[in-house]
Design a protein around this motif. Structure first.
Motif, PDB file in Angstrom:
ATOM      1  N   ASP A 169      -8.544   9.679   8.666  1.00 41.66           N
ATOM      2  CA  ASP A 169      -9.834   9.179   9.213  1.00 41.66           C
ATOM      3  C   ASP A 169     -10.972   8.811   7.883  1.00 41.66           C
ATOM      4  OD1 ASP A 169      -9.286   9.009  11.937  1.00 41.66           O
ATOM      5  OD2 ASP A 169     -10.214  10.966  12.164  1.00 41.66           O
ATOM      6  N   GLY A 170     -10.552   9.648   6.750  1.00 47.69           N
ATOM      7  CA  GLY A 170     -11.222   9.545   5.869  1.00 47.69           C
ATOM      8  C   GLY A 170     -10.909   8.575   4.501  1.00 47.69           C
ATOM      9  N   ILE A 171      -9.649   8.315   4.735  1.00 48.90           N
ATOM     10  CA  ILE A 171      -9.017   7.039   3.739  1.00 48.90           C
ATOM     11  C   ILE A 171      -8.828   5.665   4.669  1.00 48.90           C
ATOM     12  CG2 ILE A 171      -6.958   6.729   2.531  1.00 48.90           C
ATOM     13  CD1 ILE A 171      -6.658   9.660   1.944  1.00 48.90           C
ATOM     14  N   SER A 172      -9.311   4.544   4.077  1.00 46.68           N
ATOM     15  CA  SER A 172      -9.167   3.137   4.575  1.00 46.68           C
ATOM     16  C   SER A 172      -7.651   2.984   4.823  1.00 46.68           C
ATOM     17  CB  SER A 172      -9.564   2.238   3.644  1.00 46.68           C
ATOM     18  OG  SER A 172      -9.170   1.039   4.156  1.00 46.68           O
ATOM     19  N   LYS A 173      -7.336   2.441   6.005  1.00 43.17           N
ATOM     20  CA  LYS A 173      -5.931   2.263   6.481  1.00 43.17           C
ATOM     21  C   LYS A 173      -5.614   0.963   5.320  1.00 43.17           C
ATOM     22  CE  LYS A 173      -6.356   3.399  11.206  1.00 43.17           C
ATOM     23  NZ  LYS A 173      -5.906   3.111  12.434  1.00 43.17           N
ATOM     24  N   ASP A 174      -6.429   0.364   4.788  1.00 45.81           N
ATOM     25  CA  ASP A 174      -5.900  -0.602   3.764  1.00 45.81           C
ATOM     26  C   ASP A 174      -5.482   0.052   2.437  1.00 45.81           C
ATOM     27  OD1 ASP A 174      -6.438  -2.820   5.405  1.00 45.81           O
ATOM     28  OD2 ASP A 174      -8.704  -2.976   4.519  1.00 45.81           O
ATOM     29  N   ASP A 175      -6.033   1.317   2.269  1.00 43.88           N
ATOM     30  CA  ASP A 175      -5.854   2.353   0.959  1.00 43.88           C
ATOM     31  C   ASP A 175      -4.475   3.116   1.098  1.00 43.88           C
ATOM     32  OD1 ASP A 175      -7.702   0.833  -0.214  1.00 43.88           O
ATOM     33  OD2 ASP A 175      -9.168   2.433   0.248  1.00 43.88           O
ATOM     34  N   LEU A 176      -4.098   3.533   2.552  1.00 43.44           N
ATOM     35  CA  LEU A 176      -2.990   4.590   2.675  1.00 43.44           C
ATOM     36  C   LEU A 176      -2.414   4.260   4.099  1.00 43.44           C
ATOM     37  CD1 LEU A 176      -1.243   6.749   1.334  1.00 43.44           C
ATOM     38  CD2 LEU A 176      -3.165   8.360   2.131  1.00 43.44           C
TER      39      LEU A 176
ATOM     40  N   LYS B  71       0.791  -1.264   0.148  1.00 42.88           N
ATOM     41  CA  LYS B  71       0.048  -0.010  -0.033  1.00 42.88           C
ATOM     42  C   LYS B  71       0.930   1.331   0.128  1.00 42.88           C
ATOM     43  CE  LYS B  71      -0.980  -0.613   4.945  1.00 42.88           C
ATOM     44  NZ  LYS B  71      -1.916  -0.257   6.030  1.00 42.88           N
ATOM     45  N   PRO B  72       0.160   2.374  -0.664  1.00 40.70           N
ATOM     46  CA  PRO B  72       0.975   3.733  -0.433  1.00 40.70           C
ATOM     47  C   PRO B  72       1.129   4.145   1.037  1.00 40.70           C
ATOM     48  CG  PRO B  72      -0.983   3.859  -1.873  1.00 40.70           C
ATOM     49  CD  PRO B  72      -0.983   2.640  -1.186  1.00 40.70           C
ATOM     50  N   VAL B  73       2.092   5.161   1.125  1.00 34.62           N
ATOM     51  CA  VAL B  73       2.600   5.845   2.658  1.00 34.62           C
ATOM     52  C   VAL B  73       2.476   7.127   2.495  1.00 34.62           C
ATOM     53  CG1 VAL B  73       4.103   5.648   4.421  1.00 34.62           C
ATOM     54  CG2 VAL B  73       3.735   3.586   3.029  1.00 34.62           C
ATOM     55  N   MET B  74       1.883   7.781   3.281  1.00 30.50           N
ATOM     56  CA  MET B  74       1.998   9.191   3.482  1.00 30.50           C
ATOM     57  C   MET B  74       3.003   9.684   4.705  1.00 30.50           C
ATOM     58  SD  MET B  74       1.281  12.490   2.878  1.00 30.50           S
ATOM     59  CE  MET B  74      -0.489  12.494   2.160  1.00 30.50           C
ATOM     60  N   LEU B  75       4.305  10.284   4.701  1.00 31.53           N
ATOM     61  CA  LEU B  75       4.970  10.584   5.729  1.00 31.53           C
ATOM     62  C   LEU B  75       4.654  11.888   6.071  1.00 31.53           C
ATOM     63  CD1 LEU B  75       8.499   9.246   4.130  1.00 31.53           C
ATOM     64  CD2 LEU B  75       6.656   8.080   5.760  1.00 31.53           C
ATOM     65  N   TYR B  76       4.677  12.068   7.388  1.00 30.91           N
ATOM     66  CA  TYR B  76       4.177  13.292   7.977  1.00 30.91           C
ATOM     67  C   TYR B  76       5.315  13.666   8.948  1.00 30.91           C
ATOM     68  CZ  TYR B  76       1.854  16.494  11.464  1.00 30.91           C
ATOM     69  OH  TYR B  76       1.448  17.425  12.364  1.00 30.91           O
ATOM     70  N   PHE B  77       6.252  14.560   8.631  1.00 32.36           N
ATOM     71  CA  PHE B  77       7.299  14.908   9.402  1.00 32.36           C
ATOM     72  C   PHE B  77       6.714  16.110  10.288  1.00 32.36           C
ATOM     73  CE2 PHE B  77       9.159  12.920   5.743  1.00 32.36           C
ATOM     74  CZ  PHE B  77      10.346  12.030   6.456  1.00 32.36           C
ATOM     75  N   TRP B  78       7.076  16.043  11.679  1.00 33.88           N
ATOM     76  CA  TRP B  78       6.480  17.070  12.485  1.00 33.88           C
ATOM     77  C   TRP B  78       7.167  16.971  13.688  1.00 33.88           C
ATOM     78  CZ3 TRP B  78       3.823  15.997  17.105  1.00 33.88           C
ATOM     79  CH2 TRP B  78       4.070  14.666  17.498  1.00 33.88           C
TER      80      TRP B  78
ATOM     81  N   LYS C  98       2.476   2.853  -3.944  1.00 35.63           N
ATOM     82  CA  LYS C  98       2.573   1.335  -3.700  1.00 35.63           C
ATOM     83  C   LYS C  98       3.942   0.585  -4.120  1.00 35.63           C
ATOM     84  CE  LYS C  98      -0.840  -2.395  -3.946  1.00 35.63           C
ATOM     85  NZ  LYS C  98      -1.885  -2.796  -4.604  1.00 35.63           N
ATOM     86  N   LYS C  99       4.783   1.133  -5.469  1.00 35.95           N
ATOM     87  CA  LYS C  99       5.892   0.593  -5.819  1.00 35.95           C
ATOM     88  C   LYS C  99       6.941   1.333  -5.039  1.00 35.95           C
ATOM     89  CE  LYS C  99       3.572   0.032 -10.276  1.00 35.95           C
ATOM     90  NZ  LYS C  99       3.747   0.521 -11.632  1.00 35.95           N
ATOM     91  N   GLY C 100       6.779   2.231  -4.233  1.00 33.02           N
ATOM     92  CA  GLY C 100       7.903   3.190  -3.484  1.00 33.02           C
ATOM     93  C   GLY C 100       8.259   4.258  -4.207  1.00 33.02           C
ATOM     94  N   ILE C 101       7.624   4.727  -5.160  1.00 33.68           N
ATOM     95  CA  ILE C 101       8.292   5.788  -5.820  1.00 33.68           C
ATOM     96  C   ILE C 101       7.546   7.120  -5.151  1.00 33.68           C
ATOM     97  CG2 ILE C 101       8.034   7.088  -8.183  1.00 33.68           C
ATOM     98  CD1 ILE C 101       9.637   4.505  -7.980  1.00 33.68           C
ATOM     99  N   ILE C 102       8.313   8.117  -5.042  1.00 28.19           N
ATOM    100  CA  ILE C 102       7.872   9.298  -4.358  1.00 28.19           C
ATOM    101  C   ILE C 102       6.890  10.148  -5.304  1.00 28.19           C
ATOM    102  CG2 ILE C 102       8.505  11.671  -3.261  1.00 28.19           C
ATOM    103  CD1 ILE C 102      11.144  10.175  -2.576  1.00 28.19           C
ATOM    104  N   ARG C 103       5.692  10.294  -4.895  1.00 26.28           N
ATOM    105  CA  ARG C 103       4.799  11.208  -5.830  1.00 26.28           C
ATOM    106  C   ARG C 103       4.391  12.497  -5.297  1.00 26.28           C
ATOM    107  NH1 ARG C 103       5.573   8.739 -10.295  1.00 26.28           N
ATOM    108  NH2 ARG C 103       5.165   6.374 -10.111  1.00 26.28           N
ATOM    109  N   TYR C 104       4.811  12.863  -4.304  1.00 25.61           N
ATOM    110  CA  TYR C 104       4.623  14.137  -3.585  1.00 25.61           C
ATOM    111  C   TYR C 104       5.296  14.404  -2.349  1.00 25.61           C
ATOM    112  CZ  TYR C 104       1.775  18.036  -1.667  1.00 25.61           C
ATOM    113  OH  TYR C 104       1.520  19.290  -0.979  1.00 25.61           O
ATOM    114  N   SER C 105       6.244  15.611  -2.742  1.00 21.59           N
ATOM    115  CA  SER C 105       7.101  15.992  -1.534  1.00 21.59           C
ATOM    116  C   SER C 105       6.796  17.647  -1.282  1.00 21.59           C
ATOM    117  CB  SER C 105       8.309  15.745  -1.673  1.00 21.59           C
ATOM    118  OG  SER C 105       9.132  16.023  -0.617  1.00 21.59           O
ATOM    119  N   ASN C 106       6.276  17.946  -0.340  1.00 23.48           N
ATOM    120  CA  ASN C 106       5.786  19.405   0.007  1.00 23.48           C
ATOM    121  C   ASN C 106       5.555  19.940   1.487  1.00 23.48           C
ATOM    122  OD1 ASN C 106       4.601  22.348  -0.112  1.00 23.48           O
ATOM    123  ND2 ASN C 106       4.659  21.777  -2.567  1.00 23.48           N
TER     124      ASN C 106
END
Length: 169
Positions: free
Chosen positions: A87-94, A61-68, A148-156
């Motif tokens: 809460d709005g996105i299934s844990k199975d999806d992200l 599954k894809p991953v969102m990293l949140y640095f804080w 899901k493939k490990g490619i960075i799609r967004y960084s901001n």
């Protein structure tokens, strides 16, 4: 009042980008993550002491990293939106990994914060800021969306409003 706020903002950005998040050393550029490239793997501990590796999610599954950080006013102001998005996105999806950058926060302080401000996010502690440097974090909050493939799609530094749409592109 506005002038004081401006000075606080400038000071926070300076402290975060210069003192807490130093630029990678010359010659380390090949290890810095760039959008469109393969995300570098890492392993850090969650608050219970269990190791969490980015590679654990690759192919699943894809991953969102949140640095804080707990001391970062912008991180705290965007936190409710991050939780709402989680809460709005299934844990199975992200998968969401909230990576505390370490500078200024001890593990004990982070655990106390998490106990008094529970969330559905998986909180990780990057004590020396190693993961933040791998992803070239130049200020917090910072968000990195990895497919899901490990490619960075967004960084901001802005939370994407629809990460699932970005993943479809």
């Amino acid at each position: 009042m506005v002038r004081r706020l401006f000075i606080c903002v400038v000071a926070s950005v300076f402290i975060t980008s210069v003192l807490i998040m130093p630029l990678p050393a010359v010659g380390a550029q090949e290890s810095v993550a760039v959008s469109g490239k393969t995300a570098p793997d890492f392993e850090v501990q969650d608050l219970s002491g269990s190791a969490v590796a980015l590679s654990k999610f690759k192919g699943k599954k894809p991953v969102m990293l949140y640095f804080w950080a707990t001391w970062c006013p912008y991180c705290m102001s965007v936190r409710p939106a991050v939780i709402k998005l989680r809460d709005g996105i299934s844990k199975d999806d992200l998968e969401f990994l909230a990576i505390n950058v370490g500078g200024g926060d001890s593990l004990a302080k982070l655990k106390r914060f998490d106990e008094s401000h529970p969330s559905p996010l998986t909180v990780l502690y990057d004590a020396e800021g190693r993961v933040a440097r791998l992803f070239n974090v130049q200020g917090i909050p910072h968000f990195v969306l990895i497919d899901k493939k490990g490619i960075i799609r967004y960084s901001n530094n802005e939370l994407p409003s629809d990460p699932m749409q970005i993943l479809k592109q």
